[in-house]
Design a protein around this motif. Structure first.
Motif, mmCIF file in Angstrom:
data_model
loop_
_atom_site.group_PDB
_atom_site.id
_atom_site.type_symbol
_atom_site.label_atom_id
_atom_site.label_comp_id
_atom_site.label_asym_id
_atom_site.label_seq_id
_atom_site.Cartn_x
_atom_site.Cartn_y
_atom_site.Cartn_z
ATOM 1 N N GLU A 105 0.830 -1.199 0.000
ATOM 2 C CA GLU A 105 0.000 0.000 0.000
ATOM 3 C C GLU A 105 0.866 1.252 0.000
ATOM 4 O OE1 GLU A 105 -2.403 -0.478 3.433
ATOM 5 O OE2 GLU A 105 -3.628 -2.114 2.603
ATOM 6 N N GLN A 126 1.136 4.065 -2.848
ATOM 7 C CA GLN A 126 0.953 5.487 -2.552
ATOM 8 C C GLN A 126 2.178 6.293 -2.983
ATOM 9 O OE1 GLN A 126 0.088 6.231 1.542
ATOM 10 N NE2 GLN A 126 -0.228 8.429 1.281
ATOM 11 N N GLN A 173 2.314 6.673 -6.715
ATOM 12 C CA GLN A 173 1.443 7.733 -7.223
ATOM 13 C C GLN A 173 2.047 9.102 -6.939
ATOM 14 O OE1 GLN A 173 -2.525 7.567 -5.690
ATOM 15 N NE2 GLN A 173 -3.270 9.309 -6.894
ATOM 16 N N GLN A 174 2.575 9.262 -5.726
ATOM 17 C CA GLN A 174 3.198 10.545 -5.388
ATOM 18 C C GLN A 174 4.429 10.797 -6.260
ATOM 19 O OE1 GLN A 174 3.976 10.159 -1.205
ATOM 20 N NE2 GLN A 174 1.836 10.475 -0.602
#
Length: 539
Positions: free
Chosen positions: A372, A376, A379-380
């Motif tokens: 996860e 995340q 994506q960042q």
């Protein structure tokens, strides 16, 4: 260069991925890593068990002059002058981290058995013996060709297939007008490094412990000499000081593992190489887990500090690039979860097995949290990467507009300087060639003149000898003629004297006879009157 320069920035996130606990952990200090026990260190993914038995002879690899000919590599350029020592300094950290411990494996190539060290991040060094020492090949993670090849005399640095720098034996960059035959050697080393990399993937085996014991001190001495030359090179030392903190953080865990291996090898040697040490060489399960972590870490490195090829892919088709990365990530996590579920589904009959199952479940939960967090962060990173790319494009365009005229002027000045320098060098070369030709012509003329003088002298000497012989023969002939004349004259004079003496005696005899004739006549007349008495008287 782009990969090597970004290597020092790998940072604490990479160290966290090594133990599959995400980037939430902070990097440990040098002292705490040194204090880690073998059980706390992850296994080295490529390390193979040492082999027992006595030492065997090491076959030396061919000298560079005996290697097959190869094309000269194209000459590349450094992005910045202060990066002159990036390749050499990166290799020095390899040496510092790896060479206290025995090799991870050996393999066969060209009748030689090179040794290989391969780190947590996939950084690799191959060492092969040569007649005058050792030859070293250094590889970045995921690359099939070396970025540096070092022998006892020079070091050759590459950016992909291009030759960037040649360093001398003291670590100083060599001017390109002095490359000479070393440019050819760089091509031969590059091809051999690529073939060594391929051979190492095909067949590996453990290193004989006694062989490492026999060569260990010599390798240490060789690298100690190399280290002292770095300290005595101010430019290299300054570069090393600037990168020490970043590189030290990156190699901290590797040095800790290799320190454990070196200490346990000493125990193995004291036992007479009769029992294999653990040497942080774990079982296949641990090895598989860490290999997966290494693959994932390399993916993150490419995304965080990727080379030019990855940046080009992102710029050309960001959507397709993101789909490929997502596919790779999904395949990786699916394989790992399937492997962990397969192991976790076994029945555990003992409390120890139950504890292992609980530990596995905790690791699985941490892995899910890590997934996860990775998603995340991905994506960042994608958003930050797009923003940074847009910002860099804008800044690049502004800089190009502002500095276009200045750069053109600098390029013109630089080209003029280079042209003038080339003309000066060509003039100096032509002058040197002309001087050499003149010297050769003078020497040739002098040699020809000396030859002619020698021939004339010999001819004169021969003529003089002939004249002397002729004069000697003439004088001998004249002397013989004079002797003949004088002999004939003496004979004639002797004959004349004899004739004169005979004539004189005849004349004297005639005169005596003539003078005695009257006396004889008287005697004859006196003898006729009393001849009988006289005659009888004389009787």
């Amino acid at each position: 260069m782009k990969t090597i320069l970004s290597k020092a920035l790998a940072g604490s996130c990479i160290a966290g991925l090594v133990i599959l606990a995400g980037c939430s952990q902070s990097p440990r200090s040098e002292q705490s890593y040194s204090a880690l026990s073998e059980a706390q260190l992850p296994p080295l993914p490529s390390s193979m068990p040492l082999e027992p038995g006595p030492a065997t002879p090491l076959i030396a690899a061919p000298d560079v002059g005996a290697l097959p000919r190869a094309p000269r590599p194209a000459l590349g350029h450094l992005a910045n002058d202060y990066d002159d020592y990036a390749y050499l300094d990166r290799a020095a950290y390899y040496d510092d981290a790896y060479f206290d411990a025995p090799p991870d494996y050996a393999f066969d190539y060209d009748d030689v058995s090179p040794w290989g060290w391969e780190g947590y991040d996939g950084s690799t060094v191959y060492l092969e013996p040569v007649d005058d020492g050792y030859r070293y090949y250094y590889y970045e993670p995921g690359y099939d060709t070396p970025y540096l090849v070092r022998d006892n005399y020079y070091s050759y640095a590459y950016d992909g297939p291009s030759l960037v720098v040649i360093y001398d034996n003291y670590g100083r960059p060599l001017p390109r007008d002095r490359y000479g035959e070393r440019w050819d050697y760089a091509g031969r080393y590059f091809v051999r490094g690529r073939e060594l990399r391929a051979a190492a993937r095909d067949d590996r085996r453990g290193v004989i412990g006694a062989n490492w014991a026999a060569q260990r001190r010599q390798i240490e001495r060789s690298n100690a000499i190399w280290e002292s030359r770095r300290r005595n090179n101010p430019a290299w030392s300054n570069y090393h000081d600037r990168t020490r903190d970043q590189q030290g953080s990156h190699w901290r865990q590797e040095r800790a593992a290799r320190t454990v291996m070196a200490r346990q090898f000493d125990d193995f040697q004291r036992r007479g190489f009769r029992q294999e040490p653990s040497l942080a060489r774990s079982d296949r399960r641990g090895r598989s887990q860490f290999a997966e972590a290494s693959q994932q870490r390399n993916l993150d490195r490419r995304e965080m500090h990727g080379g030019q090829r990855f940046q080009q892919d992102r710029q050309s088709d960001p959507h397709r690039f993101q789909q490929q990365e997502d596919s790779r990530r999904s395949a990786f996590f699916a394989a790992r979860q399937a492997d962990e579920h397969g192991r976790g589904g076994r029945q555990m009959a003992s409390p120890r097995d139950q504890r292992e199952q609980q530990s596995f479940a905790q690791r699985q939960q941490r892995g899910q949290r890590g997934q996860e967090m990775l998603a995340q962060r991905e994506q960042q990173r994608t958003e930050r990467g797009q923003q940074m790319l847009a910002k860099r494009d804008q800044q690049r365009a502004q800089r190009q507009q502002q500095m276009g005229a200045q750069r053109q002027q600098q390029l013109v000045v630089q080209r003029d300087q280079q042209r003038a320098e080339r003309q000066r060098q060509m003039g100096a070369e032509r002058e040197q060639q002309r001087s050499q030709r003149q010297q050769q012509m003078v020497a040739q003329r002098e040699q020809q003149r000396a030859g002619r003088q020698q021939q004339v002298g010999a001819q004169r000497e021969q003529q003089r000898a002939q004249r002397q012989q002729e004069m000697s023969a003439q004088r001998e002939q004249q002397r013989a003629q004079r002797q003949q004349q004088m002999s004939a004259q003496r004979e004639q004079q002797h004959a004349q004297r004899q004739q004169q003496a005979m004539a004189q005696r005849e004349q004297q005899h005639a005169q005596r006879q003539q003078a005695a004739a009257p006396q004889q006549a008287r005697n004859d007349r006196g003898g006729g009157g009393g001849g009988g008495g006289g005659k009888h008287g004389r009787d």
